[in-house]
Design an enzyme around this catalytic site. Structure first.
Site, PDB file in Angstrom:
ATOM      1  N   ARG A   1     -14.213 -73.887  30.792  1.00 23.90           N
ATOM      2  CA  ARG A   1     -14.101 -72.419  30.754  1.00 23.90           C
ATOM      3  C   ARG A   1     -13.169 -72.048  31.889  1.00 23.90           C
ATOM      4  NH1 ARG A   1     -18.514 -67.647  29.829  1.00 23.90           N
ATOM      5  NH2 ARG A   1     -18.199 -68.404  27.716  1.00 23.90           N
TER       6      ARG A   1
ATOM      7  N   HIS B   1     -11.581 -68.279  22.130  1.00 29.47           N
ATOM      8  CA  HIS B   1     -13.002 -68.670  22.246  1.00 29.47           C
ATOM      9  C   HIS B   1     -13.447 -69.307  20.917  1.00 29.47           C
ATOM     10  CE1 HIS B   1     -16.862 -68.925  23.937  1.00 29.47           C
ATOM     11  NE2 HIS B   1     -17.255 -67.676  23.940  1.00 29.47           N
TER      12      HIS B   1
ATOM     13  N   GLN C   1     -17.235 -69.701  19.746  1.00 24.70           N
ATOM     14  CA  GLN C   1     -17.887 -68.447  19.353  1.00 24.70           C
ATOM     15  C   GLN C   1     -17.610 -68.132  17.882  1.00 24.70           C
ATOM     16  OE1 GLN C   1     -19.926 -66.416  21.391  1.00 24.70           O
ATOM     17  NE2 GLN C   1     -20.408 -65.676  19.345  1.00 24.70           N
TER      18      GLN C   1
ATOM     19  N   ASP D   1     -16.911 -56.389  21.093  1.00 23.35           N
ATOM     20  CA  ASP D   1     -17.095 -57.199  22.305  1.00 23.35           C
ATOM     21  C   ASP D   1     -16.936 -56.237  23.481  1.00 23.35           C
ATOM     22  OD1 ASP D   1     -17.331 -59.272  24.135  1.00 23.35           O
ATOM     23  OD2 ASP D   1     -15.345 -60.134  23.742  1.00 23.35           O
TER      24      ASP D   1
ATOM     25  N   CYS E   1     -20.565 -61.155  20.542  1.00 24.62           N
ATOM     26  CA  CYS E   1     -20.737 -62.497  21.116  1.00 24.62           C
ATOM     27  C   CYS E   1     -21.689 -62.500  22.307  1.00 24.62           C
ATOM     28  CB  CYS E   1     -19.378 -63.069  21.501  1.00 24.62           C
ATOM     29  SG  CYS E   1     -18.556 -62.152  22.834  1.00 24.62           S
TER      30      CYS E   1
ATOM     31  N   ARG F   1     -24.463 -70.957  18.259  1.00 23.84           N
ATOM     32  CA  ARG F   1     -23.575 -71.644  19.201  1.00 23.84           C
ATOM     33  C   ARG F   1     -24.037 -73.098  19.380  1.00 23.84           C
ATOM     34  NH1 ARG F   1     -20.602 -68.753  22.961  1.00 23.84           N
ATOM     35  NH2 ARG F   1     -19.833 -70.844  23.480  1.00 23.84           N
TER      36      ARG F   1
HETATM   37  N1   CP Z   1     -20.699 -65.540  24.190  1.00 20.90           N
HETATM   38  C1   CP Z   1     -20.557 -66.276  25.281  1.00 20.90           C
HETATM   39  O1   CP Z   1     -19.670 -67.121  25.384  1.00 20.90           O
HETATM   40  O2   CP Z   1     -21.488 -66.044  26.250  1.00 20.90           O
HETATM   41  P1   CP Z   1     -21.486 -66.640  27.740  1.00 20.90           P
HETATM   42  O3   CP Z   1     -20.413 -65.958  28.507  1.00 20.90           O
HETATM   43  O4   CP Z   1     -22.864 -66.309  28.250  1.00 20.90           O
HETATM   44  O5   CP Z   1     -21.258 -68.117  27.667  1.00 20.90           O
HETATM   45  N1  NVA Z   2     -14.311 -61.265  25.959  1.00 23.87           N
HETATM   46  C1  NVA Z   2     -15.403 -61.656  26.809  1.00 23.87           C
HETATM   47  C2  NVA Z   2     -16.234 -62.693  26.128  1.00 23.87           C
HETATM   48  C3  NVA Z   2     -17.385 -63.204  26.934  1.00 23.87           C
HETATM   49  C4  NVA Z   2     -18.139 -64.272  26.217  1.00 23.87           C
HETATM   50  C5  NVA Z   2     -14.859 -62.182  28.125  1.00 23.87           C
HETATM   51  O1  NVA Z   2     -13.829 -62.873  28.129  1.00 23.87           O
HETATM   52  O2  NVA Z   2     -15.432 -61.888  29.168  1.00 23.87           O
END
Ligand code: CP
Ligand code: NVA
Length: 316
Positions: free
Chosen positions: A111, A138, A141, A233, A274, A302
């Site tokens: 990440r 992502h 997701q 989102d 998400c 997930r």
């Molecule tokens: N949806 C998602 O990726 O959540 P987190 O940021 O908690 O991993």
């Molecule tokens: N778009 C959001 C998704 C989090 C899972 C972010 O990048 O923070």
């Protein structure tokens, strides 16, 4: 199980560009089978001894815990590395970190903010890399979302999905997923917050093969009308906190998913997010906590899709 004989073409899953539509369908099929076994508490130790390295530059609840749980359930073990846990924090290069991790672990979930750094990591390590969310994509997701939609609608092809709000990382992969699978997708976002142009172009091109219509508009009502699925989102993704004022002004209240907007969709439409969500901003409590919401199934799925992905990447 027939699906167990399929393997993936790409070494890495950095976005849904890396999976063909047939591969996406195979991941979903295997994930459903893993889900059934999990519900029956049947162990599937298909990756015994496999080590999953997890590099996280940003916080996470779902991605971290579902990957850690998933690799345990497959008979392997995770090693979590937060932002300050490696020599990356003291300036060691991504290239050297990538080469080093490849000496010890069997797969990496990363990440990382900058998608180019993720690509660099994937290029310089010998093991598969899965994107656990970058600023641009992502993929895990969207695999979970497609599984959730299929469970509710019993099909994917020909549905209408409305994305309301920020054309962000999740939206980019949603465009790729929908267009590859044959779901019509309308993105409603303020001007200046559209999904990546090259991703929209790619989605439109994919859509010509699958009959998926891809539309970008600034009109949330147009998007929501007769939709089977409404998705939103956060307006403020990780790393965008300094844009809070301008983003609030651009998105709120026009792009909030509330019962008025939901009433334009089909009667049996579902609501997806998400998570994490900000109730009262991109979605009202009565929608996210209401009957149409499938957000907890999305979160659970997930686990199942990521187990399928890890298995297909690592089985050989
Ligand atoms: N949806 C998602 O990726 O959540 P987190 O940021 O908690 O991993
Ligand atoms: N778009 C959001 C998704 C989090 C899972 C972010 O990048 O923070």
């Amino acid at each position: 199980m027939r699906t167990l004989r399929i393997s993936l073409n790409s070494k890495n899953i950095l976005s849904l560009r890396d999976l063909s539509s047939a591969e996406i369908r195979s991941v979903l099929k295997l994930a459903s089978s893993f889900k059934k076994d999990w519900q029956a508490r049947k162990p599937r130790h298909l990756l015994p001894g496999c080590i999953l390295g997890m590099i996280f530059e940003k916080p996470s609840t779902r991605t971290r815990i579902s990957f850690e749980t998933g690799i345990f359930q497959l008979g392997g073990s995770p090693i979590y590395m937060g932002i300050n846990d490696t020599q990356l924090s003291r300036g060691e290069s991504i290239e050297d970190t990538a080469r080093t991790l490849g000496l010890y672990v069997d797969c990496i979930v990363a990440r990382i903010y900058d998608h180019h750094n993720l690509e660099k990591l994937a290029t310089f390590t010998s093991v598969p890399v899965i994107n656990g969310l970058s600023n641009s994509f992502h993929p895990c997701q969207i695999l979970a979302d497609l599984l959730t939609i299929r469970e509710h609608k019993k099909k994917l092809r020909g549905l209408k999905l409305a994305w309301i709000g920020d054309g962000n990382n999740v939206c980019n992969d949603m465009l790729l997923g929908c267009s590859k699978i044959g779901i019509n997708m309308v993105v409603a976002c303020p001007k200046g917050y559209e999904p990546l142009r090259h991703v929209t172009e790619l989605a439109k091109e994919e859509g010509t093969r699958t009959n998926a219509e891809i539309t970008i508009t600034d009109d949330p009502k147009l998007a929501a009308k007769f939709a089977d699925v409404i998705v939103t989102d956060t307006f403020i993704s990780m790393g965008k906190d300094d844009e809070k004022m301008s983003r609030d002004a651009a998105f709120f209240p026009k792009y909030q998913v509330n019962s008025n907007l939901m009433s334009l969709a089909k009667k049996d439409s579902i609501f997806m997010h998400c998570l994490p969500a900000t109730r009262g901003k991109e979605v009202t409590s009565n929608v996210i906590d209401g009957d149409a919401s499938v957000v907890w199934e999305e979160a659970e799925n997930r686990l199942h899709v990521q187990k399928a992905l890890m298995y297909l990447l690592l089985k050989n």
